[in-house]
Design a protein around this motif. Structure first.
Motif, PDB file in Angstrom:
ATOM      1  N   PRO A   1       0.813  -1.229   0.000  1.00 52.82           N
ATOM      2  CA  PRO A   1       0.000   0.000   0.000  1.00 52.82           C
ATOM      3  C   PRO A   1       0.842   1.273   0.000  1.00 52.82           C
ATOM      4  CG  PRO A   1      -0.892  -1.596   1.547  1.00 52.82           C
ATOM      5  CD  PRO A   1       0.405  -2.164   1.063  1.00 52.82           C
ATOM      6  N   ASP A   2       2.001   1.275   0.636  1.00 52.99           N
ATOM      7  CA  ASP A   2       2.814   2.503   0.690  1.00 52.99           C
ATOM      8  C   ASP A   2       4.080   2.397  -0.172  1.00 52.99           C
ATOM      9  OD1 ASP A   2       4.316   0.755   2.174  1.00 52.99           O
ATOM     10  OD2 ASP A   2       4.062   1.784   4.089  1.00 52.99           O
ATOM     11  N   ASP A   3       4.122   1.410  -1.052  1.00 52.17           N
ATOM     12  CA  ASP A   3       5.257   1.197  -1.980  1.00 52.17           C
ATOM     13  C   ASP A   3       6.573   0.908  -1.257  1.00 52.17           C
ATOM     14  OD1 ASP A   3       3.463   1.737  -3.943  1.00 52.17           O
ATOM     15  OD2 ASP A   3       4.255   3.721  -4.447  1.00 52.17           O
ATOM     16  N   ARG A   4       6.511   0.536   0.012  1.00 50.46           N
ATOM     17  CA  ARG A   4       7.749   0.190   0.732  1.00 50.46           C
ATOM     18  C   ARG A   4       7.760  -1.314   1.011  1.00 50.46           C
ATOM     19  NH1 ARG A   4       6.486   4.819   4.409  1.00 50.46           N
ATOM     20  NH2 ARG A   4       6.087   3.256   5.988  1.00 50.46           N
ATOM     21  N   PRO A   5       8.940  -1.935   0.987  1.00 48.58           N
ATOM     22  CA  PRO A   5       8.977  -3.380   1.264  1.00 48.58           C
ATOM     23  C   PRO A   5       8.729  -3.682   2.740  1.00 48.58           C
ATOM     24  CG  PRO A   5      11.209  -2.514   1.012  1.00 48.58           C
ATOM     25  CD  PRO A   5      10.280  -1.361   0.729  1.00 48.58           C
ATOM     26  N   TYR A   6       8.506  -4.941   3.030  1.00 43.64           N
ATOM     27  CA  TYR A   6       8.438  -5.428   4.409  1.00 43.64           C
ATOM     28  C   TYR A   6       9.714  -6.206   4.683  1.00 43.64           C
ATOM     29  CZ  TYR A   6       3.474  -4.340   4.020  1.00 43.64           C
ATOM     30  OH  TYR A   6       2.288  -3.690   3.829  1.00 43.64           O
ATOM     31  N   ILE A   7      10.526  -5.696   5.597  1.00 46.32           N
ATOM     32  CA  ILE A   7      11.786  -6.369   5.931  1.00 46.32           C
ATOM     33  C   ILE A   7      11.907  -6.411   7.444  1.00 46.32           C
ATOM     34  CG2 ILE A   7      14.313  -6.346   5.685  1.00 46.32           C
ATOM     35  CD1 ILE A   7      13.906  -4.569   3.167  1.00 46.32           C
ATOM     36  N   GLY A   8      11.960  -7.630   8.001  1.00 40.41           N
ATOM     37  CA  GLY A   8      12.164  -7.741   9.442  1.00 40.41           C
ATOM     38  C   GLY A   8      11.228  -8.744  10.077  1.00 40.41           C
ATOM     39  N   PRO A   9      11.345  -8.913  11.410  1.00 40.12           N
ATOM     40  CA  PRO A   9      10.497  -9.870  12.120  1.00 40.12           C
ATOM     41  C   PRO A   9       9.030  -9.472  12.002  1.00 40.12           C
ATOM     42  CG  PRO A   9      12.274  -9.037  13.536  1.00 40.12           C
ATOM     43  CD  PRO A   9      12.295  -8.214  12.293  1.00 40.12           C
ATOM     44  N   VAL A  10       8.159 -10.492  11.879  1.00 43.37           N
ATOM     45  CA  VAL A  10       6.723 -10.209  11.763  1.00 43.37           C
ATOM     46  C   VAL A  10       6.136 -10.175  13.175  1.00 43.37           C
ATOM     47  CG1 VAL A  10       4.549 -11.001  10.769  1.00 43.37           C
ATOM     48  CG2 VAL A  10       6.707 -11.404   9.535  1.00 43.37           C
ATOM     49  N   PRO A  11       5.564  -9.044  13.603  1.00 40.73           N
ATOM     50  CA  PRO A  11       5.086  -8.946  14.982  1.00 40.73           C
ATOM     51  C   PRO A  11       3.963  -9.947  15.267  1.00 40.73           C
ATOM     52  CG  PRO A  11       4.440  -7.013  13.685  1.00 40.73           C
ATOM     53  CD  PRO A  11       5.345  -7.829  12.828  1.00 40.73           C
ATOM     54  N   GLY A  12       4.082 -10.623  16.423  1.00 36.28           N
ATOM     55  CA  GLY A  12       3.069 -11.611  16.801  1.00 36.28           C
ATOM     56  C   GLY A  12       3.329 -12.979  16.189  1.00 36.28           C
ATOM     57  N   TRP A  13       4.385 -13.110  15.382  1.00 38.98           N
ATOM     58  CA  TRP A  13       4.734 -14.373  14.722  1.00 38.98           C
ATOM     59  C   TRP A  13       6.208 -14.690  14.999  1.00 38.98           C
ATOM     60  CZ3 TRP A  13       1.560 -17.050  10.934  1.00 38.98           C
ATOM     61  CH2 TRP A  13       0.302 -16.469  10.755  1.00 38.98           C
ATOM     62  N   PRO A  14       6.572 -14.967  16.249  1.00 34.78           N
ATOM     63  CA  PRO A  14       7.980 -15.252  16.515  1.00 34.78           C
ATOM     64  C   PRO A  14       8.474 -16.395  15.635  1.00 34.78           C
ATOM     65  CG  PRO A  14       6.606 -15.692  18.464  1.00 34.78           C
ATOM     66  CD  PRO A  14       5.729 -15.080  17.438  1.00 34.78           C
ATOM     67  N   GLY A  15       9.694 -16.250  15.112  1.00 28.44           N
ATOM     68  CA  GLY A  15      10.253 -17.257  14.213  1.00 28.44           C
ATOM     69  C   GLY A  15      10.027 -16.930  12.748  1.00 28.44           C
ATOM     70  N   LEU A  16       9.204 -15.918  12.452  1.00 29.47           N
ATOM     71  CA  LEU A  16       8.932 -15.569  11.052  1.00 29.47           C
ATOM     72  C   LEU A  16       9.496 -14.191  10.733  1.00 29.47           C
ATOM     73  CD1 LEU A  16       7.515 -16.367   8.381  1.00 29.47           C
ATOM     74  CD2 LEU A  16       5.477 -15.182   9.218  1.00 29.47           C
ATOM     75  N   MET A  17      10.286 -14.130   9.654  1.00 27.81           N
ATOM     76  CA  MET A  17      10.780 -12.844   9.155  1.00 27.81           C
ATOM     77  C   MET A  17      10.237 -12.624   7.761  1.00 27.81           C
ATOM     78  SD  MET A  17      14.688 -12.316  10.283  1.00 27.81           S
ATOM     79  CE  MET A  17      14.670 -10.654   9.727  1.00 27.81           C
ATOM     80  N   ALA A  18      10.100 -11.349   7.405  1.00 24.38           N
ATOM     81  CA  ALA A  18       9.635 -11.009   6.057  1.00 24.38           C
ATOM     82  C   ALA A  18      10.750 -10.329   5.284  1.00 24.38           C
ATOM     83  CB  ALA A  18       8.430 -10.075   6.145  1.00 24.38           C
ATOM     84  N   ALA A  19      10.806 -10.613   3.992  1.00 28.09           N
ATOM     85  CA  ALA A  19      11.661  -9.865   3.064  1.00 28.09           C
ATOM     86  C   ALA A  19      10.899  -9.882   1.741  1.00 28.09           C
ATOM     87  CB  ALA A  19      13.033 -10.505   2.937  1.00 28.09           C
ATOM     88  N   THR A  20       9.937  -9.012   1.652  1.00 26.12           N
ATOM     89  CA  THR A  20       9.028  -9.061   0.501  1.00 26.12           C
ATOM     90  C   THR A  20       8.452  -7.665   0.230  1.00 26.12           C
ATOM     91  OG1 THR A  20       7.088 -10.183  -0.409  1.00 26.12           O
ATOM     92  CG2 THR A  20       7.021  -9.709   1.941  1.00 26.12           C
ATOM     93  N   GLY A  21       7.673  -7.573  -0.850  1.00 28.61           N
ATOM     94  CA  GLY A  21       7.016  -6.300  -1.169  1.00 28.61           C
ATOM     95  C   GLY A  21       7.968  -5.284  -1.780  1.00 28.61           C
ATOM     96  N   HIS A  22       8.963  -5.750  -2.517  1.00 29.74           N
ATOM     97  CA  HIS A  22       9.971  -4.819  -3.059  1.00 29.74           C
ATOM     98  C   HIS A  22       9.504  -4.098  -4.323  1.00 29.74           C
ATOM     99  CE1 HIS A  22      12.394  -7.190  -0.286  1.00 29.74           C
ATOM    100  NE2 HIS A  22      13.359  -6.317  -0.404  1.00 29.74           N
ATOM    101  N   TYR A  23       8.307  -4.349  -4.759  1.00 32.30           N
ATOM    102  CA  TYR A  23       7.622  -3.606  -5.811  1.00 32.30           C
ATOM    103  C   TYR A  23       8.491  -3.402  -7.059  1.00 32.30           C
ATOM    104  CZ  TYR A  23       4.586   0.035  -7.778  1.00 32.30           C
ATOM    105  OH  TYR A  23       3.780   0.785  -8.602  1.00 32.30           O
ATOM    106  N   ARG A  24       8.853  -2.171  -7.390  1.00 33.80           N
ATOM    107  CA  ARG A  24       9.598  -1.923  -8.637  1.00 33.80           C
ATOM    108  C   ARG A  24      11.112  -2.019  -8.448  1.00 33.80           C
ATOM    109  NH1 ARG A  24       6.241   1.063 -12.635  1.00 33.80           N
ATOM    110  NH2 ARG A  24       8.168   1.142 -13.825  1.00 33.80           N
TER     111      ARG A  24
END
Ligand SMILES: Cc1cc2nc3c(=O)[nH]c(=O)nc-3n(C[C@H](O)[C@H](O)[C@H](O)COP(=O)(O)OP(=O)(O)OC[C@H]3O[C@@H](n4cnc5c(N)ncnc54)[C@H](O)[C@@H]3O)c2cc1C
Length: 374
Positions: free
Chosen positions: A317-340
């Motif tokens: 939604p804000d054209d920024r990627p998601y990078i880092g631990p996912v809150p409320g989901w210990p053990g899961l990290m995100a590295a996605t949403g890199h758009y263009r």
């Protein structure tokens, strides 16, 4: 569960493979799961343009982008040494077409914003070229211009080759790669993510890194509220001339022409969020890209048409990627949403993920990229 790893990477695009290589070289036991074949989705479909940030923006994401671009030449040399495949990194420069007097004023402000920077050879980073100088320097360009903004630090790579090189580098680094193996759900112990389940088996790890690009909201629908990612279709047309018709990337807003050393020219790209997960080339998209190509570089009317394709950028939604631990989901990290900008941002993303896993403070504050941000 058997099949233990330190880290499981889900998704074998540029982001997943770059992280897998980086974490494996740091000494971790890494397994990567890819639903199809690695490097065949957005990371293959992209144009491979490595363009610097808007010189007026100095926020953390732009620092991150510029940092990643600084890593690129070395990154390409390293994966070439490890794989034997040359990603064809080339500092080709970029000519941004100035079609109105207002475009010229904006470009002149860009020049002022980077007046304190220079290229290694001392030349200015950005320069405004007049129509007269373009007639000598770029006679292949349309003459219907108020000038062009030359960005000397723009580079290009042949991204399908980068993907093949990264795959080879991951194999060399002993990443265990499972292709044709979709992850269907996360394995949970309480609220902890402790692995993944494919349609056949369960695999455990201390950390799972989600790198599934445009499909990132699909494995567990609950993630869609924390880090919504949607597909943004982009089409490209591929042309071929007998010889390379020009060197620099030619751009106008989000449209660009990229000439490869061997005479191939990419004309890109459309932006179609309404297309969902369709990767169909359309008559309207191809026609728009062909018309622009011939308007900007008239000699391309002589080119052969090789083909067209579409890929799915991972939009947020804000054209920024998601990078880092996912809150409320210990053990899961995100590295996605890199758009263009996933090709651009992959090396720095891998560096940031490693720092976060090591519990170190990353040099650039990536709060703006946190999953779960409002
Ligand atoms: C036309 C076009 C032009 C572009 N040009 C540029 C450019 O010039 N410069 C630039 O920096 N960026 C560019 N981009 C953007 C760039 O391509 C993307 O940002 C980048 O490829 C995203 O990388 P990724 O690894 O996140 O996604 P992808 O490459 O899409 O990889 C994600 C992978 O995850 C896999 N996957 C999904 N779900 C699962 C599952 N459940 N289990 C296992 N695997 C799964 C998919 O099969 C896929 O291989 C362009 C994109 C397009 C479409």
């Amino acid at each position: 569960m058997s099949n233990n790893s330190d880290v499981i990477i889900v998704g074998g695009g540029v982001v997943g493979l770059t992280i897998a290589r980086h974490l494996s070289l740091s000494g971790r036991k890494v397994s990567l799961f890819e639903k199809g074949a690695c490097g065949q989705e957005a990371s293959w479909a992209g144009a491979g343009v490595l363009t610097p940030t808007n010189p007026h923006r100095q926020d953390a994401l732009h620092q991150f982008r510029d940092h990643s671009l600084k890593l690129y030449a070395h990154f390409c040399v390293a994966v070439q040494e490890e794989s034997g495949i040359d990603p064809a990194y080339e500092l080709c420069g970029e000519l941004g077409l100035l079609l109105t007097e207002n475009d010229v004023r904006i470009a002149e402000a860009d020049v002022r914003a980077v007046a304190d920077q220079s290229m290694p050879d001392g030349k200015s980073v950005i320069e405004v070229l007049t129509p007269e100088s373009l007639r000598d320097l770029a006679p292949w360009l349309t003459t219907e211009l108020f000038g062009a903004r030359l960005k000397r630090s723009t580079a290009q790579i042949r991204n399908p080759r980068l993907m093949a090189a990264l795959y080879g580098a991951c194999e060399k680094a002993k990443v265990t790669i499972h292709e044709g193996t979709p992850v269907v759900e996360f394995v949970m112990e309480g609220d902890h993510v402790v692995g993944v389940r494919t349609d056949k088996e369960r695999f455990s790890s201390e950390v799972v890194v989600l790198c599934t690009g445009a499909w990132s909201s699909q494995i567990d629908k609950r993630l869609a509220s924390l880090m919504p990612v949607h597909p943004v279709k982009g089409q490209i047309v591929l042309l071929k001339m007998d010889e390379r018709p020009f060197g620099p990337v030619v751009s106008r807003g989000k449209q660009y022409l990229v000439a490869r050393q061997d005479g191939h020219v990419l004309s890109g790209s459309t932006e179609e969020p309404e297309a969902g997960f369709s990767k169909r080339s359309s008559a309207a998209g191809v026609s728009q890209l062909m018309t622009r190509a011939m308007a900007y570089v008239p000699g391309l009317s002589q080119a052969s048409v090789v083909g067209s394709w579409a890929g799915l950028r991972p939009g947020t939604p804000d054209d920024r990627p998601y990078i880092g631990p996912v809150p409320g989901w210990p053990g899961l990290m995100a590295a996605t949403g890199h758009y263009r900008s996933g090709l651009i941002l992959a090396p720095a993303t891998a560096e940031a993920v490693l720092a976060m896993l090591d519990g170190q403070t990353y040099a650039i504050d990536l709060t703006v990229c946190q999953p779960g941000r409002a």
